[in-house]
Design an enzyme around this catalytic site. Structure first.
Site, short mmCIF file in Angstrom:
data_model
loop_
_atom_site.label_atom_id
_atom_site.label_comp_id
_atom_site.label_asym_id
_atom_site.label_seq_id
_atom_site.Cartn_x
_atom_site.Cartn_y
_atom_site.Cartn_z
N ASP A 183 32.74 58.44 -110.19
CA ASP A 183 32.15 58.53 -111.31
C ASP A 183 32.08 57.11 -112.21
O ASP A 183 33.06 56.28 -112.27
CB ASP A 183 33.37 59.34 -112.34
CG ASP A 183 32.91 59.67 -113.78
OD1 ASP A 183 31.75 59.47 -114.20
OD2 ASP A 183 33.71 60.45 -114.28
N HIS A 185 30.96 56.85 -115.31
CA HIS A 185 31.53 57.17 -116.51
C HIS A 185 30.61 56.38 -117.68
O HIS A 185 30.88 56.35 -118.64
CB HIS A 185 33.01 56.70 -116.79
CG HIS A 185 33.68 57.64 -117.50
ND1 HIS A 185 34.10 57.21 -118.86
CD2 HIS A 185 34.01 58.64 -117.52
CE1 HIS A 185 34.95 58.26 -119.40
NE2 HIS A 185 34.88 59.23 -118.24
N GLU A 209 28.37 59.94 -110.30
CA GLU A 209 28.40 60.83 -111.66
C GLU A 209 28.08 59.77 -112.78
O GLU A 209 28.82 58.69 -112.74
CB GLU A 209 30.02 61.53 -111.72
CG GLU A 209 29.73 62.14 -113.19
CD GLU A 209 30.96 63.12 -113.27
OE1 GLU A 209 31.43 63.26 -114.46
OE2 GLU A 209 31.75 63.77 -112.19
N GLU A 235 27.39 65.97 -118.62
CA GLU A 235 28.70 66.27 -119.30
C GLU A 235 28.30 65.80 -120.85
O GLU A 235 29.04 66.64 -121.51
CB GLU A 235 29.94 65.43 -118.80
CG GLU A 235 30.04 64.10 -118.97
CD GLU A 235 31.01 63.19 -118.49
OE1 GLU A 235 32.03 62.95 -119.15
OE2 GLU A 235 31.15 63.20 -117.19
N HIS A 284 31.24 70.49 -115.57
CA HIS A 284 32.30 69.47 -116.15
C HIS A 284 33.39 69.91 -116.56
O HIS A 284 33.19 71.01 -117.40
CB HIS A 284 31.47 68.43 -117.09
CG HIS A 284 32.41 67.26 -117.70
ND1 HIS A 284 33.08 67.38 -118.89
CD2 HIS A 284 32.89 66.23 -117.01
CE1 HIS A 284 33.63 66.39 -119.13
NE2 HIS A 284 33.60 65.62 -117.90
#
Length: 381
Positions: A183, A185, A209, A235, A284
């Site tokens: 991730d 982020h 991700e 997400e 998510h």
């Protein structure tokens, strides 16, 4: 049947639960929340109650249309998350009225068990190999980890090398059959993302991700074209309209959050759109048991679901964890990395209302960290 009340509960660690009651005694539960803005979402639910109280709870699609389009100002994470929790609770009621799990109302199951994964380590990754070993011992076959801590505009050689070392350590523990999701982020600029995903290729992540923040979604096509690693995102996208251009960019995995993106109703439509682009679904869900139950109901009726996130033992879960508010935790039991298809009516779980009410007496005021770089400027969390 008519809706008589909507009641929200802020419970640790950072969740908001919703209970919808009816005049025939059938109750539905949902999880409307934006992490760090739970009080605001609860206020939005209270405003939606003005429309819902006194109406038929089984008119789910009509309610969804009115809640999302019945006002001049629309959209955004607060409203779509409030709608999401209401939508989950209405589907819960519908399943209980018909004595069937929601996935049967969505066309029936397309699989018998669903692969799941959860997190290792924290926001600023340290020893991740031991975390991966613990997850294997718990029966999981896939994990997700943060790629980096806080980053500046361009990642340094040291930061990139440390990322590669951490991912390599987890890959060694998980082996060739294990899934390792990395991730970013949204902490990474497009330029750094292109370099970092290319260097990660020998380690064969299951997916990378959210390589960039959603405001930079126009750069996803260039990032996808840079690498053979599957790119996942979604997400922080809240509707099928948000996903429209992103699905065409070349991503491999769509990750709508059923507590943010309009609930079961909207995420089912996003899944169908994704299928038309050859894109898999991996909803998510770093949230509570109601959100996970809703995700699983959608997963079991969705052909293009890849894997399901769950928050069991995630580093955010301080003061409460995934199984603390359900009467029968075995519904989320993990065997060989999978959760069995739920067969109970509605969302397939029974909420321990007394535990919820006790926890709500404490409540929470969880907030996202505000990170700073060494020069004092703000960093993406």
């Amino acid at each position: 049947m008519r809706i008589t009340s909507l009641e929200t509960f802020l419970v640790p660690p950072r969740w908001c639960f919703l209970k919808i009651e009816t005049d025939e005694g059938v109750v539905g539960w949902g999880e409307p929340v934006v992490e760090g803005r739970a009080h605001t979402v609860a206020a939005a639910v209270d405003e939606l109650a003005d429309h819902l109280v006194g109406t038929d709870p089984l008119r789910i699609e009509d309610h969804w249309q009115v809640m999302t389009k019945g006002a001049f100002y629309r959209g955004g994470p607060i409203l779509s998350s409030a709608v999401a929790g209401v939508d989950q609770a209405l589907w819960d009621i519908a399943g209980k009225v018909r004595d069937a799990p929601v996935h049967e109302l969505l066309g029936g199951p397309v699989r018998d068990r669903q692969r799941v994964y959860t997190w290792i380590a924290g926001d600023e990754p340290g020893e991740v190999a031991e975390g991966a070993r613990e997850r294997l011992e718990q029966g999981l076959t896939a994990v997700k980890m943060n790629a980096t801590g806080r980053l500046g505009q361009l990642a340094t050689v040291r930061e990139i090398d440390e990322m590669l070392q951490r991912v390599a350590a987890v890959r060694e523990v998980m082996g060739d059959d294990g899934g390792v999701a990395v991730d970013f982020h949204g902490r990474v600029t497009p330029a750094s993302a292109r370099e970092m995903v290319r260097l990660l290729e020998p380690l064969r992540p299951m997916f990378v991700e959210e390589p960039v923040v959603p405001e930079l979604s126009a750069d996803l096509a260039r990032i996808c074209a840079t690498t053979t690693i599957p790119i996942a995102t979604g997400e922080r996208l809240y509707s099928r309209w948000d996903f429209r251009e992103v699905l065409a960019s070349g991503i491999a995995v769509a990750q709508p959050d059923l507590s943010h993106a309009g609930g079961i109703s909207e995420c089912r439509r996003i899944a169908a759109m994704a299928e038309a682009y050859g894109v898999a679904m991996a909803p998510h869900c770093p949230l509570g048991p109601i959100a996970l139950a809703a995700c699983l109901q959608l997963d079991f009726a969705t052909p293009n679901t890849l894997i399901q996130e769950m928050s069991w033992g995630i580093h955010y879960n301080v003061g409460g964890d995934l199984l603390d508010y359900v009467v029968d935790p075995s519904v989320f039991a993990i065997t060989d990395g999978h959760v069995e298809r739920p067969t109970g009516p509605g969302l397939g779980i029974e909420i321990d209302e007394s535990a919820v009410r006790r926890a709500a007496e404490t409540g929470h005021r969880w907030r996202s960290p505000a990170w700073r770089l060494p020069d004092g400027s703000l960093a993406e969390w």
